[in-house]
Design an enzyme around this catalytic site. Structure first.
Site, PDB file in Angstrom:
ATOM      1  N   ASP A  81       0.815  -1.218   0.000  1.00 39.26           N
ATOM      2  CA  ASP A  81       0.000   0.000   0.000  1.00 39.26           C
ATOM      3  C   ASP A  81       0.850   1.270   0.000  1.00 39.26           C
ATOM      4  O   ASP A  81       2.004   1.270   0.445  1.00 39.26           O
ATOM      5  CB  ASP A  81      -0.879   0.041   1.257  1.00 39.26           C
ATOM      6  CG  ASP A  81      -2.016  -0.963   1.217  1.00 39.26           C
ATOM      7  OD1 ASP A  81      -1.991  -1.872   0.365  1.00 39.26           O
ATOM      8  OD2 ASP A  81      -2.922  -0.847   2.056  1.00 39.26           O
ATOM      9  N   ASP A  82       0.207   2.359  -0.438  1.00 41.43           N
ATOM     10  CA  ASP A  82       0.685   3.747  -0.270  1.00 41.43           C
ATOM     11  C   ASP A  82       1.759   4.196  -1.257  1.00 41.43           C
ATOM     12  O   ASP A  82       2.263   5.298  -1.156  1.00 41.43           O
ATOM     13  CB  ASP A  82       1.178   4.018   1.172  1.00 41.43           C
ATOM     14  CG  ASP A  82       0.077   3.822   2.210  1.00 41.43           C
ATOM     15  OD1 ASP A  82      -1.089   3.668   1.790  1.00 41.43           O
ATOM     16  OD2 ASP A  82       0.380   3.815   3.409  1.00 41.43           O
ATOM     17  N   HIS A 132      -6.252   2.869  -4.059  1.00 40.07           N
ATOM     18  CA  HIS A 132      -6.151   3.172  -2.622  1.00 40.07           C
ATOM     19  C   HIS A 132      -6.474   4.655  -2.384  1.00 40.07           C
ATOM     20  O   HIS A 132      -5.881   5.282  -1.500  1.00 40.07           O
ATOM     21  CB  HIS A 132      -4.735   2.814  -2.150  1.00 40.07           C
ATOM     22  CG  HIS A 132      -4.577   2.703  -0.659  1.00 40.07           C
ATOM     23  ND1 HIS A 132      -5.489   2.069   0.158  1.00 40.07           N
ATOM     24  CD2 HIS A 132      -3.577   3.129   0.178  1.00 40.07           C
ATOM     25  CE1 HIS A 132      -5.065   2.130   1.416  1.00 40.07           C
ATOM     26  NE2 HIS A 132      -3.923   2.775   1.461  1.00 40.07           N
ATOM     27  N   HIS A 136      -5.539   9.504   0.025  1.00 40.03           N
ATOM     28  CA  HIS A 136      -5.433   8.776   1.297  1.00 40.03           C
ATOM     29  C   HIS A 136      -6.123   9.508   2.446  1.00 40.03           C
ATOM     30  O   HIS A 136      -5.517   9.764   3.505  1.00 40.03           O
ATOM     31  CB  HIS A 136      -3.946   8.542   1.624  1.00 40.03           C
ATOM     32  CG  HIS A 136      -3.696   7.294   2.414  1.00 40.03           C
ATOM     33  ND1 HIS A 136      -3.720   7.253   3.785  1.00 40.03           N
ATOM     34  CD2 HIS A 136      -3.415   6.026   2.025  1.00 40.03           C
ATOM     35  CE1 HIS A 136      -3.445   6.020   4.201  1.00 40.03           C
ATOM     36  NE2 HIS A 136      -3.265   5.260   3.147  1.00 40.03           N
ATOM     37  N   HIS A 226       3.674  -2.355   3.030  1.00 43.02           N
ATOM     38  CA  HIS A 226       3.701  -0.986   2.497  1.00 43.02           C
ATOM     39  C   HIS A 226       4.976  -0.725   1.688  1.00 43.02           C
ATOM     40  O   HIS A 226       6.071  -1.026   2.157  1.00 43.02           O
ATOM     41  CB  HIS A 226       3.601   0.028   3.640  1.00 43.02           C
ATOM     42  CG  HIS A 226       2.263  -0.006   4.331  1.00 43.02           C
ATOM     43  ND1 HIS A 226       1.952  -0.967   5.259  1.00 43.02           N
ATOM     44  CD2 HIS A 226       1.168   0.774   4.193  1.00 43.02           C
ATOM     45  CE1 HIS A 226       0.713  -0.769   5.678  1.00 43.02           C
ATOM     46  NE2 HIS A 226       0.202   0.285   5.046  1.00 43.02           N
TER      47      HIS A 226
END
Ligand SMILES: [Zn+2]
Length: 261
Positions: A81-82, A132, A136, A226
């Protein structure tokens, strides 16, 4: 206002849960692969979503929610993620390539806009790109309209950059909101959470990250890692150990599309 929205969302999610149970009760599953086994729900999600019985197998035909894939396949999914991140994503890609492993990257739009080359690198190496949100957000702090735009804007952006339809969405921080769910249904996306959380965002030593994953490896698991959002050196270092532990259990690490379809 916030409180009212929270209550509205809870009501919506109870209706959703009731619908899932109804759907499950009225459906004959031909194979377990078609079903979603809901279990190992993260704490922050438990407080928002009414959690069905851990043994319940349910499926909603559009906008499904997955925590885990089929236990009948010898497969597991690594998710990152991210990102995309210009420093860590390529390092993670190099490790995945070395072990001939495919993974899924839940990307943030503002990063994808800055580093489209990294998005394309992920796709070119056979991995899956997923949604995603654009920025965020923390769902409880923004309105439904904005959350919807966060999902739809990101889907459009990633599809433009990657040239591929995006199939999966993961809500930041695991906050689940009715607006997210509706946006996913409208855009033919499923929501994917996770079943193994080694908390790499706390940046413990790589051995600890790897040990936390290894302790919970099982068929169908979805691992939350991540590649962006902070210093990910320990995640990069843990990755070979994680992949070796997966292989030692006779499992193959695959993309979410492979695990869930
Ligand atoms: Zn995130």
């Amino acid at each position: 206002m916030l409180k009212r929205r929270c209550i509205m969302n809870l009501i919506f999610l109870y209706i959703l849960a009731a619908g899932m149970v109804y759907t499950a009760a009225n459906m004959n599953f031909t194979t377990l692969d078609e079903a979603v086994t809901i279990m190992a729900v993260p704490v922050e999600v438990q407080s928002i979503i009414p959690v069905p019985d851990s043994k319940t197998e349910t499926q909603v035909m559009a906008g499904r929610i997955f925590w885990i894939g089929s236990e009948r396949k010898d497969q597991i999914a690594l998710t990152f993620d991210d990102g995309p991140n210009p420093e860590y994503t390529p390092q993670i890609l190099a490790v995945l390539d070395k072990y001939h492993v495919r993974a899924t990257f839940f990307m943030v739009g503002e990063m994808a806009q800055q580093y489209p080359k990294v998005v394309r690198m992920v796709i070119e190496q056979g991995h899956e790109v997923a949604n995603h949100t654009m920025n965020h957000p923390e769902a409880p702090k923004v309105d439904s309209q904005r959350l919807r735009q966060e999902v739809l804007g990101e889907a459009q952006l990633l599809e433009q950059i990657s040239g591929k339809k995006i199939h999966y969405f993961r809500p930041p921080y695991g906050y689940f909101d009715a607006a997210y769910f509706q946006a996913c249904r409208d855009n033919n996306m499923d929501v994917v959470l996770w079943s193994i959380v080694p908390k790499d965002w706390e940046q413990p030593p790589a051995e600890i990250i790897a040990r936390r994953v290894a302790a919970e490896i099982r068929p169908g698991a979805i691992v939350l890692l991540h590649d962006g959002g902070g210093d990910r050196r320990q995640t990069v270092k843990a990755l070979p150990l994680i992949i070796e532990a997966i292989h030692a259990k006779g499992l193959q690490a695959v993309t979410l599309s492979q695990l869930l379809e």
